[in-house]
Design a protein around this motif. Structure first.
Motif, mmCIF file in Angstrom:
data_model
loop_
_atom_site.group_PDB
_atom_site.id
_atom_site.type_symbol
_atom_site.label_atom_id
_atom_site.label_comp_id
_atom_site.label_asym_id
_atom_site.label_seq_id
_atom_site.Cartn_x
_atom_site.Cartn_y
_atom_site.Cartn_z
ATOM 1 N N ARG A 22 65.615 19.060 42.264
ATOM 2 C CA ARG A 22 65.382 19.912 43.418
ATOM 3 C C ARG A 22 64.506 21.067 42.952
ATOM 4 N N ALA A 77 61.784 24.134 42.941
ATOM 5 C CA ALA A 77 61.585 25.315 43.795
ATOM 6 C C ALA A 77 60.506 25.011 44.823
ATOM 7 N N GLU A 137 58.024 26.658 45.702
ATOM 8 C CA GLU A 137 56.690 26.990 45.189
ATOM 9 C C GLU A 137 56.120 25.824 44.387
#
Length: 152
Positions: free
Chosen positions: A104, A106, A108
């Motif tokens: 998972r 980020a 960004e």
């Protein structure tokens, strides 16, 4: 207002109709947006009426097509629609890859992966760009990006 002659617009009417259809607009939608009747749109698409340069630009703008593509006979697929579809495909592929890696990342990082893939797609030669999007060619890149982020 200059009119385009029928000799110089062979198949222009078909390209106008194709552009409207590919922009997911009905004749009624186009008529309403341009402030004309549905019959006028039908006439523009069925060689019953000449197309003024002004109207051609209005149609191109409405359908998201470069007016030169309508005149030159290039593919009348609205660029922004095709671009948005490509972005959606890339995002879905990146998300699928993240799930397959049981990671998972980020948001960004997901964004960086999407941007990197879109930049690589944009830099491909024209003949490659016309091929369907092949997400498998980017799976290694995405895995590498996600693994690098996990080690930081």
């Amino acid at each position: 207002m200059a009119k385009l002659s029928s000799d110089s617009t062979k198949h222009l009417f078909d390209r106008i109709r194709t552009a409207r259809e590919r922009s997911d607009m009905s004749m009624d939608d186009a008529a309403k947006a341009l402030g004309v009747s549905r019959v006028q749109i039908w006439r523009l698409e069925h060689k019953s009426k000449t197309v003024s340069a002004e109207r051609l630009f209005e149609l191109a703008d409405l359908y998201g097509v470069d007016p030169r593509k309508l005149l030159q006979g290039d593919d009348a697929l609205p660029a922004h629609h095709a671009h948005y579809r490509r972005i959606a495909e890339v995002v879905a592929m990146v998300e699928q890859q993240a799930q397959a890696l049981d990671a998972r990342p980020a948001p960004e990082l997901v964004g960086e992966a999407v941007v990197e893939i879109l930049q690589q797609e944009a830099n491909q030669p024209t003949e490659v760009k016309s091929n369907p999007f092949d997400p498998s060619q980017y799976q290694g890149l995405i895995a590498l990006l996600f693994k690098q982020a996990a080690h930081k």
